[in-house]
Design a protein around this motif. Structure first.
Motif, PDB file in Angstrom:
ATOM      1  N   SER A   1       0.822  -1.207   0.000  1.00  0.00           N
ATOM      2  CA  SER A   1       0.000   0.000   0.000  1.00  0.00           C
ATOM      3  C   SER A   1       0.860   1.263   0.000  1.00  0.00           C
ATOM      4  O   SER A   1       0.542   2.248  -0.668  1.00  0.00           O
TER       5      SER A   1
ATOM      6  N   GLU B   1      -8.897   0.053  12.460  1.00  0.00           N
ATOM      7  CA  GLU B   1      -9.399   1.370  12.077  1.00  0.00           C
ATOM      8  C   GLU B   1      -9.915   2.149  13.291  1.00  0.00           C
ATOM      9  O   GLU B   1      -9.723   3.366  13.386  1.00  0.00           O
TER      10      GLU B   1
ATOM     11  N   GLN C   1      -4.556  -1.809   6.740  1.00  0.00           N
ATOM     12  CA  GLN C   1      -5.765  -2.058   5.953  1.00  0.00           C
ATOM     13  C   GLN C   1      -6.288  -0.759   5.340  1.00  0.00           C
ATOM     14  O   GLN C   1      -6.691  -0.721   4.176  1.00  0.00           O
ATOM     15  N   ILE C   2      -6.284   0.313   6.135  1.00  0.00           N
ATOM     16  CA  ILE C   2      -6.732   1.618   5.624  1.00  0.00           C
ATOM     17  C   ILE C   2      -5.784   2.118   4.541  1.00  0.00           C
ATOM     18  O   ILE C   2      -6.215   2.659   3.512  1.00  0.00           O
TER      19      ILE C   2
ATOM     20  N   GLN D   1      -4.139   0.396   2.546  1.00  0.00           N
ATOM     21  CA  GLN D   1      -4.431  -0.380   1.334  1.00  0.00           C
ATOM     22  C   GLN D   1      -5.645   0.189   0.605  1.00  0.00           C
ATOM     23  O   GLN D   1      -5.681   0.256  -0.626  1.00  0.00           O
ATOM     24  N   GLU D   2      -6.639   0.639   1.376  1.00  0.00           N
ATOM     25  CA  GLU D   2      -7.865   1.177   0.777  1.00  0.00           C
ATOM     26  C   GLU D   2      -7.625   2.518   0.079  1.00  0.00           C
ATOM     27  O   GLU D   2      -8.247   2.815  -0.941  1.00  0.00           O
TER      28      GLU D   2
END
Length: 365
Positions: free
Chosen positions: A19, A208, A241-242, A244-245
């Motif tokens: 990411s 998150e 994860q964020i 990556q988004e």
């Protein structure tokens, strides 16, 4: 600057690497460059560059870059060659600093290699592997120096220092926490290129929900913060994860996404700031019609050495530097306006370059 990303399996290491490299390439409109499957070149986010580029109508804007290495193969026993241990250790020796990703989130769908979440145990696992590898290096060096230690004064000094470093590591301590006592010891220490002498940035990977307060309510993060402070290391909180988004979003979308989460900056921006602080780095700028560019140097660098960053001829034939702060330049509306107000300075060889200086070097070879 070359940063190696390490961590145990399933802590978010590769997710973060993927990411960050995509996000970096996208946000700065700078092509992501794959040197081999686990190395990426990423531009350093710098809000000053587009402003200066517009100011001069530059044909090209070139940011400073960071090389990220996703270092694979770390498991218990890596120092003995388990997994891809030897490859891992060879890769990490080449980096300027280590980004150690530590899992600080619970998720039953992502199994931890040791069966539970314990960031301090994870940190100890990796540190021990690095210590074991360093001890092997020291043992080989001790065997070599021992042949001449009784006859050669310098070798005798080094042998005493080697024993001191060895005892330090055998106590479970990282080499970076050992302070050489004189110039001789500093020279010996630098020549060993020990893994545990590398500066470390801890990336606390959270869910998150823990991002908004920067992990303040997460007890795992607090443990890592305390440890990092004791080791004089940097730490930043991130949600891989964020990251990556937002990796595929353009600048405006990314800004809105972060604002919705109550965040002021991306994980890449946090990491860049932490790495610059840790390594004592800063950027000066050159700007004109052809190109606006950022150059990374160490804090305390003098003008001739900064010029040498651009080209060795600039340093060799250095005469003077025309210097103006980028904000003063923009506020004045023109270079001539800044000069009229006395904001453009002529600096000589002893001038220590400051972060945000826009410099035009004068030289003669």
């Amino acid at each position: 600057m070359k940063l190696g990303i390490v961590g145990l399996p399933n802590v978010g290491k590769s997710t973060l690497f993927n990411s960050l490299t995509k996000a970096g390439a996208e946000s700065a409109n700078y092509p992501f460059c794959t040197i081999d499957p686990n190395v990426g070149i990423v531009p350093v986010p710098d809000e000053r560059l587009p402003l200066l580029g517009d100011f001069y109508h530059s044909k090209k804007v070139t940011p400073a870059v960071i090389e990220f290495v996703d270092i694979a193969g770390l498991v218990k026993g890596a120092s003995k060659g388990e997994g891809l241990g030897n490859q891992f250790l060879a890769n990490i020796r080449e980096v300027d600093a280590i980004v150690h990703v530590v899992r600080c989130f619970e998720d039953p769908n992502v199994i931890h290699v040791d069966g539970s979440i314990d960031p301090m145990r994870d940190i100890e696992t990796i540190n021990l592997e690095l210590i074991f590898s360093d001890l092997e290096i020291l043992e080989r060096r001790i065997a070599k120096v021992a042949r001449t230690a009784k006859m050669d004064k310098t070798a005798g000094k080094e042998m005493a220092f080697l024993q001191k470093v060895k005892e330090h590591l055998e106590g479970g301590n990282l080499a970076i926490t050992l302070e050489p006592e004189n110039e001789d010891e500093e020279g010996f220490f630098a020549s060993y290129n020990l893994l545990t002498a590398k500066p470390v940035i801890y990336a606390a990977n959270v869910s998150e929900d823990d991002l908004a307060d920067d992990g303040a309510s997460n007890p795992f993060v607090e443990e890592v913060r305390k440890f990092a402070a004791e080791q004089n290391s940097e730490i930043f909180v991130i949600c891989a994860q964020i990251e990556q988004e937002i990796a595929e979003l353009d600048d405006d979308e990314k800004k809105m996404f972060l604002e919705d989460l109550g965040l002021k900056e991306s994980g890449l921006e946090k990491l860049v700031k932490a790495s610059y602080r840790l390594l004592g780095l800063m950027s000066f700028l050159t700007s004109g019609e052809d190109e606006t560019r950022a150059w990374t140097i160490r804090i305390g660098t003098r003008a001739p050495q900064a010029a040498g960053k651009i080209h060795t001829d600039f340093e060799r034939g250095f005469i003077k530097a025309e210097v103006v702060n980028y904000k003063d330049l923009l506020d004045c509306g023109s270079y001539a306006g800044a000069r009229e107000k006395g904001l453009v300075r002529m600096e000589g060889k002893d001038y220590v370059v400051q972060d945000g200086d826009v410099i035009l070097f004068r030289f003669n070879v």
